[in-house]
Enzyme design. Structure first.
Site, short mmCIF file in Angstrom:
data_model
loop_
_atom_site.label_atom_id
_atom_site.label_comp_id
_atom_site.label_asym_id
_atom_site.label_seq_id
_atom_site.Cartn_x
_atom_site.Cartn_y
_atom_site.Cartn_z
N GLU A 47 40.46 42.12 48.53
CA GLU A 47 39.56 43.27 48.45
C GLU A 47 38.57 43.39 49.60
O GLU A 47 37.35 43.29 49.41
CB GLU A 47 38.79 43.25 47.14
CG GLU A 47 39.66 43.32 45.91
CD GLU A 47 38.85 43.47 44.62
OE1 GLU A 47 37.63 43.29 44.67
OE2 GLU A 47 39.46 43.78 43.60
N GLU A 64 45.43 42.00 40.23
CA GLU A 64 44.36 41.94 39.23
C GLU A 64 44.40 43.19 38.38
O GLU A 64 44.63 44.29 38.90
CB GLU A 64 42.95 41.87 39.86
CG GLU A 64 42.60 40.54 40.43
CD GLU A 64 41.19 40.50 41.03
OE1 GLU A 64 40.29 41.23 40.55
OE2 GLU A 64 41.00 39.75 42.00
C1 BG6 Z 1 37.47 42.21 41.53
C2 BG6 Z 1 37.33 40.84 42.13
O1 BG6 Z 1 36.80 43.09 42.35
O2 BG6 Z 1 36.92 42.46 40.28
C3 BG6 Z 1 37.02 39.73 41.14
O3 BG6 Z 1 38.44 40.49 42.91
C4 BG6 Z 1 36.05 40.25 40.11
O4 BG6 Z 1 36.57 38.61 41.83
C5 BG6 Z 1 36.68 41.41 39.36
O5 BG6 Z 1 35.58 39.28 39.22
C6 BG6 Z 1 35.84 41.96 38.24
O6 BG6 Z 1 34.60 42.34 38.70
P1 BG6 Z 1 33.30 42.25 37.78
O7 BG6 Z 1 32.21 42.83 38.60
O8 BG6 Z 1 33.57 43.02 36.57
O9 BG6 Z 1 33.13 40.79 37.50
#
Ligand code: BG6
Length: 469
Positions: A163, A374
């Site tokens: 990202e 993800e």
């Molecule tokens: C993504 C990242 O942007 O979102 C992760 O790669 C992150 O590291 C995930 O934890 C969720 O984001 P958040 O802000 O809800 O913890």
């Protein structure tokens, strides 16, 4: 329909968010070790010093993953464990830790899918200009080579960066991640270019080593849609896609930057410092990139800002992904819509947006191989009679896996799905309150692990290869 045999069902984590052991076994200090301790920067002052202690408990965690039937584990390597000061000596203890983790995965037949950079940068590089300095670019190429040589006999799937848009936007425009700069437009674009270049150098090196695995990059996937059919909002959505998606995907997949953005940068004096040789490097390596990883959580609903709105300084609180922020150039803003559904943190839940976005990717980039690296639901999980009943997470993942299935049916080249996250972990800006995992971590009881309802559900999905979805 079952998911194809070569489709990987996985789950993910990142070093800073799970490992802890921040100063053990020769690890160097990172940007996040310092930044997270600046008052007001993180939720309730949380940091990753201990995180969920994956560094010491990886065997237990991998055993649980195996019990869940996980086919692949996506994790990141902490650069500062391998090369403590960023570009100097190698720390054998760091190599040993990841050797152990990789071997533990392989013991159970779990495919390691390794991210080289998930935001934790060795401090000396951070202090020397971070990603605006080409020293960091070159240091990354060296670090990547060390990892390929140390682990490449067993690791066949590599992601260079996680990202770029997030660590650059939050680091140079919003001040919410290191280096904590605000509205530093020139530095922002420079940093993105230096990252793309670092990616290209690593890809080139990887191919030279002939390790016969695959290498790609992971980007946020947040396709922009207009709030309605009005011309100026349609324009705004297209504009958003150029800056938020194509600027990041084109240099990797097409080997060049989108002209639409280049023209605007030139007018504003924001063109990064680059050489012909660097631009050629992007061009030459584009064809060597094996896949694109997509992190999808939500689409962007976009509206044109009328008049001469200026970009504003954005605080940590509105840097957490909730819609409502103007773009850096004041052209559009993201908005929440009445007919949409949102999580407790204001992130839209939209499997339709996911599918439409995947179609958009196919249209622009053709048959590129994709992994969903993800996807998941951040929630405060309900606990009923001591059981973690994360039904909303099951629903969320179910809907998104259905979209993946439909996309595969339409000929979109999707080869794997990694839920975020395998275990509850530290959210960069939301502490431990926002949970994502299949495995619960009890912070009141010595970080004990416990299987959630979703653990059993995902196990069943994997066992049946998603046939019931
Ligand atoms: C993504 C990242 O942007 O979102 C992760 O790669 C992150 O590291 C995930 O934890 C969720 O984001 P958040 O802000 O809800 O913890």
């Amino acid at each position: 329909m079952k998911f194809p045999k070569d489709f990987l069902f996985g789950a993910a984590s990142a070093s800073y968010q799970v490992e802890g052991a921040w100063n053990e076994d020769g690890k160097g200090v990172t940007n996040w070790d310092i930044f997270s301790k600046i008052p007001g920067k993180t939720f309730e002052g949380t940091n990753g010093d201990v995180a969920v202690d994956h560094y010491h408990r990886y065997k237990e965690d991998v055993r649980l993953m195996a019990e869940m039937g996980l086919e692949s584990y996506r994790f990141s390597i902490s650069w500062a464990r391998i090369i403590p000061d960023g570009d100097g000596e190698i720390n054998e203890k760091g190599i040993e830790f990841y050797n152990n983790l990789i071997d533990e995965c392989l013991k159970y037949g779990i495919v390691p899918f390794v991210t080289l950079y998930h935001w934790d940068l060795p401090l000396p590089l951070e202090e020397d200009g971070s990603w605006t300095n080409k020293r960091t670019t070159n240091a990354f190429a060296k670090y990547a080579e060390v990892c390929f040589k140390a682990f490449g006999d067993r690791v066949k799937h590599w992601i260079t960066f996680n990202e770029t848009i997030v660590f650059c936007t939050l680091g140079y425009l919003n001040g919410a991640h290191p280096p904590g700069l605000v509205n530093a437009h020139k530095e922002y674009f420079q940093a993105t270019h230096n990252v793309f270049l670092a990616h290209a150098l690593a890809v080139k090196k990887y191919k030279e080593l002939k390790q016969y695995g695959e290498i790609g990059i992971t980007h946020v996937f947040s396709p922009a849609f207009s709030v309605d059919g009005q011309e100026d909002n349609l324009f705004a959505a297209n504009h958003a896609n150029y800056y938020q998606t194509y600027w990041y995907y084109d240099p990797i997949l097409k080997g060049e930057y989108p002209q639409y953005v280049l023209d605007a940068l030139q007018k504003k004096g924001l063109t990064p410092d680059w050489t012909e040789e660097e631009l050629r490097m992007l061009k030459d390596t584009a064809g060597l990139n094996d896949f694109m990883g997509l992190n999808y959580y939500q689409p962007a609903r976009v509206e044109k800002i009328q008049g001469t709105a200026k970009s504003v300084e954005i605080s940590r609180d509105n840097s957490t992904g909730r819609p409502g922020n103007p773009s850096f150039d004041g052209v559009y803003k993201t908005v929440m819509m009445e007919d949409k559904v949102y999580t407790k943190w204001g992130w839209e839940i939209s499997a339709e947006g996911f599918l439409d976005g995947l179609r958009m990717i196919k249209e622009r980039y053709g048959d590129v191989k994709l992994y969903i690296t993800e996807n998941g639901l951040g929630d405060e999980d309900p606990v009923i009679e001591d059981e973690i009943m994360d039904v909303p997470r099951i629903k969320y993942i179910e809907e998104h896996l259905k979209a993946v299935k439909t996309a595969i049916g339409e000929g979109i080249n999707l080869k794997g799905y990694y839920a975020w996250s395998v275990i509850d972990l530290l959210s960069w800006l939301n502490g431990y309150k926002k949970q994502y995992g299949f495995i619960y971590v009890d912070h009141k009881n010595n970080l004990a692990r416990k299987k959630k309802l979703s653990f059993h559900w995902y196990k069943h999905i994997i066992e049946t290869r998603g046939e019931e979805l």
